[in-house]
Scaffold this motif. Structure first.
Motif, PDB file in Angstrom:
ATOM      1  N   TYR A  29       0.876  -1.121  -0.112  1.00 36.23           N
ATOM      2  CA  TYR A  29       0.133   0.254  -0.039  1.00 36.23           C
ATOM      3  C   TYR A  29       0.836   1.211  -0.051  1.00 36.23           C
ATOM      4  O   TYR A  29       1.704   1.438   0.580  1.00 36.23           O
ATOM      5  CB  TYR A  29      -0.777   0.007   1.338  1.00 36.23           C
ATOM      6  CG  TYR A  29      -1.900  -0.994   1.338  1.00 36.23           C
ATOM      7  CD1 TYR A  29      -3.345  -0.507   0.750  1.00 36.23           C
ATOM      8  CD2 TYR A  29      -1.608  -2.381   1.676  1.00 36.23           C
ATOM      9  CE1 TYR A  29      -4.203  -1.667   0.549  1.00 36.23           C
ATOM     10  CE2 TYR A  29      -2.729  -3.278   1.620  1.00 36.23           C
ATOM     11  CZ  TYR A  29      -3.815  -2.983   1.077  1.00 36.23           C
ATOM     12  OH  TYR A  29      -4.933  -4.054   0.781  1.00 36.23           O
ATOM     13  N   VAL A  33      -2.721   6.074   0.928  1.00 34.05           N
ATOM     14  CA  VAL A  33      -3.853   5.020   0.491  1.00 34.05           C
ATOM     15  C   VAL A  33      -5.181   5.507   1.109  1.00 34.05           C
ATOM     16  O   VAL A  33      -5.108   6.049   2.482  1.00 34.05           O
ATOM     17  CB  VAL A  33      -3.617   3.536   0.780  1.00 34.05           C
ATOM     18  CG1 VAL A  33      -3.475   3.293   2.186  1.00 34.05           C
ATOM     19  CG2 VAL A  33      -4.613   2.590  -0.094  1.00 34.05           C
ATOM     20  N   ARG A  47      -2.007   4.762   4.957  1.00 37.74           N
ATOM     21  CA  ARG A  47      -1.569   3.473   5.417  1.00 37.74           C
ATOM     22  C   ARG A  47      -1.330   3.127   7.027  1.00 37.74           C
ATOM     23  O   ARG A  47      -1.814   1.934   7.489  1.00 37.74           O
ATOM     24  CB  ARG A  47      -0.106   3.088   5.050  1.00 37.74           C
ATOM     25  CG  ARG A  47       0.334   1.925   5.240  1.00 37.74           C
ATOM     26  CD  ARG A  47       1.552   1.441   4.337  1.00 37.74           C
ATOM     27  NE  ARG A  47       2.600   2.465   4.468  1.00 37.74           N
ATOM     28  CZ  ARG A  47       3.758   2.727   3.632  1.00 37.74           C
ATOM     29  NH1 ARG A  47       3.842   1.840   2.503  1.00 37.74           N
ATOM     30  NH2 ARG A  47       4.675   3.395   3.900  1.00 37.74           N
ATOM     31  N   GLU A 123      -8.300   1.069  -2.426  1.00 39.46           N
ATOM     32  CA  GLU A 123      -8.778   0.117  -2.225  1.00 39.46           C
ATOM     33  C   GLU A 123     -10.313   0.159  -2.043  1.00 39.46           C
ATOM     34  O   GLU A 123     -10.597   0.784  -1.284  1.00 39.46           O
ATOM     35  CB  GLU A 123      -8.366  -0.886  -1.289  1.00 39.46           C
ATOM     36  CG  GLU A 123      -8.829  -2.485  -1.175  1.00 39.46           C
ATOM     37  CD  GLU A 123      -8.193  -3.276  -0.224  1.00 39.46           C
ATOM     38  OE1 GLU A 123      -8.929  -3.869   0.707  1.00 39.46           O
ATOM     39  OE2 GLU A 123      -6.718  -3.349  -0.262  1.00 39.46           O
TER      40      GLU A 123
END
Length: 142
Positions: A29, A33, A47, A123
């Motif tokens: 990641y 992120v 993260r 994500e």
């Protein structure tokens, strides 16, 4: 980690989850992120925020493992950005390797190319929910 094909990050993801290796998973990641996870929090911003979720998840497993498999993997790649999406199955395994339970999600990843290879910058996991009941369906039709 250098990987020419950004979809290869899925194998590294599955391996890190199976090993319950927080650092290996988080290495996939980007520091900035954004994760739209299906469970609990509306989002994880960065993260470090994601680390707390991952550590809690792995700690909750006790002596169990999680086998992650992907189906219908698709990707679109440009020189600096890639999108990978797939159907994912998370299967809980006993210490002896017996499958205890499983659930399916839809997973979309946006990757950015860094000097060390592709990193997940966004994500998003989801599953369909019933309009009538709001119940989430975690079993993919066959």
């Amino acid at each position: 980690m250098t990987m020419d094909d950004p979809a290869r990050i899925l194998g590294a993801y599955a391996g890190a989850v199976y090993a319950r290796d927080v650092d290996a998973l988080l290495a996939l990641y980007h520091p900035n992120v954004t994760v739209f996870d299906m469970w609990e929090s509306w989002l994880y911003d960065g993260r470090d925020a994601w680390r707390g979720m991952v550590e809690g998840w792995f700690a909750s497993l006790g002596d169990e493992r999680v086998e992650v498999t992907f189906e219908d993997v698709r990707s679109t790649v440009t020189p600096d950005l890639a999108v990978v999406h797939a159907f994912v199955t998370y299967a809980g395994l006993s210490a002896g390797g017996e499958r205890l339970r499983a659930m399916n999600n839809r997973l979309s990843l946006t990757l950015t190319r860094e000097d060390t290879g592709w990193q997940i910058v966004h994500e998003h996991s989801s599953a369909p929910a019933s309009f009538e009941t709001g119940k989430v369906n975690l079993s993919r039709p066959t």
